[in-house]
Scaffold this motif. Structure first.
Motif, mmCIF file in Angstrom:
data_model
loop_
_atom_site.group_PDB
_atom_site.id
_atom_site.type_symbol
_atom_site.label_atom_id
_atom_site.label_comp_id
_atom_site.label_asym_id
_atom_site.label_seq_id
_atom_site.Cartn_x
_atom_site.Cartn_y
_atom_site.Cartn_z
ATOM 1 N N LEU A 1 5.758 -4.945 12.713
ATOM 2 C CA LEU A 1 5.778 -5.892 11.598
ATOM 3 C C LEU A 1 5.840 -5.077 10.320
ATOM 4 O O LEU A 1 5.114 -4.077 10.174
ATOM 5 C CB LEU A 1 4.526 -6.774 11.612
ATOM 6 N N TYR A 2 6.695 -5.504 9.371
ATOM 7 C CA TYR A 2 6.838 -4.701 8.167
ATOM 8 C C TYR A 2 7.299 -5.553 6.995
ATOM 9 O O TYR A 2 7.818 -6.665 7.165
ATOM 10 C CB TYR A 2 7.835 -3.562 8.386
ATOM 11 N N ASP A 3 7.074 -5.032 5.823
ATOM 12 C CA ASP A 3 7.647 -5.567 4.591
ATOM 13 C C ASP A 3 8.473 -4.444 3.984
ATOM 14 O O ASP A 3 7.945 -3.415 3.566
ATOM 15 C CB ASP A 3 6.551 -6.015 3.624
ATOM 16 N N ALA A 4 9.789 -4.645 3.966
ATOM 17 C CA ALA A 4 10.696 -3.588 3.528
ATOM 18 C C ALA A 4 10.844 -3.518 2.012
ATOM 19 O O ALA A 4 11.497 -2.606 1.499
ATOM 20 C CB ALA A 4 12.070 -3.775 4.172
ATOM 21 N N ASN A 5 10.249 -4.474 1.295
ATOM 22 C CA ASN A 5 10.363 -4.487 -0.161
ATOM 23 C C ASN A 5 9.076 -5.070 -0.730
ATOM 24 O O ASN A 5 9.074 -6.123 -1.377
ATOM 25 C CB ASN A 5 11.581 -5.302 -0.589
ATOM 26 N N LEU A 6 7.996 -4.394 -0.463
ATOM 27 C CA LEU A 6 6.662 -4.877 -0.805
ATOM 28 C C LEU A 6 6.580 -5.167 -2.303
ATOM 29 O O LEU A 6 6.825 -4.297 -3.132
ATOM 30 C CB LEU A 6 5.625 -3.836 -0.404
ATOM 31 N N ARG B 1 8.120 0.198 1.315
ATOM 32 C CA ARG B 1 8.039 -0.357 2.665
ATOM 33 C C ARG B 1 6.693 -0.019 3.296
ATOM 34 O O ARG B 1 6.253 1.129 3.257
ATOM 35 C CB ARG B 1 9.165 0.196 3.545
ATOM 36 N N LEU B 2 6.084 -1.025 3.887
ATOM 37 C CA LEU B 2 4.872 -0.857 4.680
ATOM 38 C C LEU B 2 5.178 -1.363 6.078
ATOM 39 O O LEU B 2 5.601 -2.510 6.248
ATOM 40 C CB LEU B 2 3.704 -1.638 4.082
ATOM 41 N N SER B 3 4.986 -0.509 7.072
ATOM 42 C CA SER B 3 5.347 -0.843 8.449
ATOM 43 C C SER B 3 4.171 -0.577 9.370
ATOM 44 O O SER B 3 3.546 0.488 9.302
ATOM 45 C CB SER B 3 6.559 -0.012 8.907
ATOM 46 N N LEU B 4 3.872 -1.548 10.239
ATOM 47 C CA LEU B 4 2.810 -1.425 11.239
ATOM 48 C C LEU B 4 3.401 -1.736 12.601
ATOM 49 O O LEU B 4 4.215 -2.662 12.733
ATOM 50 C CB LEU B 4 1.660 -2.393 10.934
#
Length: 589
Positions: free
Chosen positions: A172-177, A183-186
């Motif tokens: 799960l990630y947000d590519a344009n936080l 980007r924050l990716s888990l």
């Protein structure tokens, strides 16, 4: 033959000929009319050439909503995905887009640089598409205004790969936080055969830190998979990467710092488990030689020369028992100092339906030729290295693309060549064909690899880009490899909830000759199957693919038939002008 039989034969012949003629006529190289049939295939600088040399008065950033399309600005996408995207998505901040501009106000238009900048913005991982439009100014023929249209991807995404219910890998990630180009990716893993059964990892990346064009990434994972042994490892890393964003840029480089440690999470016997740990430091930097003098006389000249140096070091703190003091491409302490001189020219076509489902993709035409030399040390073996990489890209303008590549290199030791290698290949994408509302694209990849006097290199495997897709065993290897990959994608016209679909049949063939064996010992391996890919171009969710594999000859421990769902599928053609100096890689792209 009597008259009636001859007549029936002629009628049957006409009937068959009509069938083939109708089939041939039904497949076209050009689309029928209508916005749904639009197809982009144009040189990227072409639209800007009429404005060459005119002064840029003003640059405006214009975000485009999810319900709009660059292909047909009057049309609106009223799908659920577009409506949800417009309500929930945080658009990229205008200052972030402006931070990615290397065209400036009060400077003359350079058509190639404008095209480079449009491509660079479009290549950001949070971008669906980008267009730079130049407008004439009434009463001021020597100046122009520039509008930069950008359309984001819906930045929150994720994916999953599963092998039944026994192993599930999801992220799960947000590519344009917060719309800030970060980007924050888990990611997480469940595997019932693993102890512990759960794993986790993640990373944070900031694009273009402080307008330096440096992308910075920091990450940690307890489930990173070593590509050589498929062993899960714990890894901590920091990377800094500055690409050559345009042929008019001067600098490129990168830095990687990391530590890796493997744990026996699957209870494998010590005799076959790779227990290891190591630290690595890898840095490189390069400069475009003569760029100031070259662009001062004629900024339309696109041929470039680039000099780069690289130094890296891997220190093993724990060596797998089964490796000991033997040579291994990964599990030996090693260090190197390499220098590379590259000649290149790359321009681009804007096109569609290579990896994506209608989004703009940029494919190069031109050449890249690099000479590499340096000193490499592995265990107590120190050797000079020399190698060359050559790539030629071309297109006829009909929408077909061809890449021909050659990699060759070797190490000198006591007057002889060790780990000598040559890899020759070609990749082709056919012109777009149209069958009713369906678009058809044929992909072909052919490669030949030869490795001789092997000392430290791994043998040639077929479980990689240059072999059979989906072949997960390392039981087939040798020193000569010939591979052919075929795939035909059918991009369907119809959408479901904003998702487009592309079914495809595929087939791979590989010939592998064992080390020190005659050609008659060559073994043939094959794979074939089919699948379907789907994607909503407004979403940052990666392309979803379900692919069926059939291996007529499967090695022990590997199933002959399987179906795998995956989301780690590229959706744009990726290309770099310059890469870090390296020795020839034979088992990875």
């Amino acid at each position: 033959m009597d008259d009636s039989a001859a007549h029936r034969h002629e009628e049957r012949k006409k009937f068959i000929n009509n069938i083939f003629q109708q089939a041939y006529n039904s497949i076209r190289r050009t689309p029928s009319s209508g916005p749904e049939e639009s197809y982009l295939n144009v040189r990227s600088e072409q639209a800007y050439m009429p404005y060459q040399g005119k002064m840029i008065r003003h640059i405006e950033i214009v975000p485009v909503n999810f319900d709009r399309s660059f292909r047909d600005t009057a049309a609106r996408d009223r799908s659920l995905a577009a409506r949800v995207g417009n309500r929930l998505h945080i658009s990229t901040r205008k200052f972030v887009i402006r931070n990615n501009l290397f065209i400036r106000e009060n400077t003359p238009v350079n058509a190639y640089m404008v095209a480079d900048n449009e491509r660079f913005i479009r290549g950001q991982e949070y971008m669906n598409d980008a267009r730079i439009i130049i407008d004439s100014i009434p009463g001021n023929p020597d100046s122009v205004d520039v509008r930069v249209y950008t359309k984001d991807l819906f930045s929150i995404g994720g994916g999953m790969a599963a092998n039944g219910l026994e192993r599930i890998n999801a992220d799960l990630y947000d590519a344009n936080l917060a719309g800030m180009g970060q980007r924050l990716s888990l990611n997480g893993l469940y595997d019932k055969n693993r102890e512990p059964q759960w794993g986790y990892g993640g990373y944070y990346r900031k694009n273009n830190v402080g307008h330096t064009y440096i992308d910075a990434t920091v990450g940690h994972s307890v489930m990173n998979v070593n590509p050589y042994t498929r062993t899960e490892e714990t890894v901590n890393y920091l990377t800094l990467d500055r690409r050559l964003v345009s042929p008019y840029s001067r600098f490129a480089g990168g830095l990687t710092l990391g530590e890796h440690k493997a744990y026996n999470l699957y209870g494998r016997p010590d005799s076959i488990f790779y227990a290891y740990s190591y630290h690595e430091a890898d840095g490189w930097a390069g400069y475009s030689v003569g760029i100031n003098k070259l662009t001062a006389t004629n900024n339309n000249i696109r041929d470039r020369r680039f000099l780069a140096i690289r130094m890296y070091q891997r220190d093993m703190t724990n060596v797998p028992a089964r490796i000991g003091e033997n040579f291994h491409p990964v599990f030996n302490s090693s260090r190197a100092a390499l220098a590379q001189f590259t000649f290149f020219r790359q321009d681009f076509y804007k096109t569609q339906y290579i990896y994506g489902f209608g989004t703009t993709e940029d494919l190069p035409y031109g050449y890249n030729f690099a000479l590499t030399t340096g000193l490499h040390e592995q265990l107590d073996l120190r050797r000079p290295y020399a190698g060359a990489n050559a790539t030629w890209y071309t297109s006829t303008g009909w929408g077909d693309f061809l890449k021909v590549y050659l990699k060759a290199g070797g190490f000198m030791h006591r007057g002889s060549v060790q780990d000598g290698s040559i890899l020759l290949g070609a990749t082709s994408y056919s012109p777009m064909l149209f069958w009713g509302g369906t678009r058809i694209r044929q992909y072909v990849n052919l490669s030949y690899t030869h490795l001789w006097n092997r000392v430290t290199y791994a043998p040639l495997y077929i479980n990689n880009y240059y072999g059979l897709r989906g072949f997960l065993s390392d039981s087939a290897y040798g020193t000569r490899r010939l591979s052919l990959q075929l795939e035909t994608a059918f991009y369907l016209k119809y959408k479901l909830l904003g998702f487009r679909f592309a079914p495809f049949p595929w087939a791979d063939l590989t010939l592998i000759t064992p080390e020190n064996a005659a050609y008659r010992k060559t073994a043939l391996y094959s794979a074939l199957g089919g699948g379907i890919r789907t994607r909503n171009e407004n979403l940052v969710f990666e392309t979803i693919e379900v692919r069926a594999y059939f291996f007529p000859v499967a090695p022990p421990g590997m199933r002959g038939f399987k179906v795998i769902a995956n989301t780690n599928i590229r959706f744009r053609y990726r290309n770099n002008y310059i890469t870090a100096p390296d020795v020839v890689q034979l088992n990875q792209e």
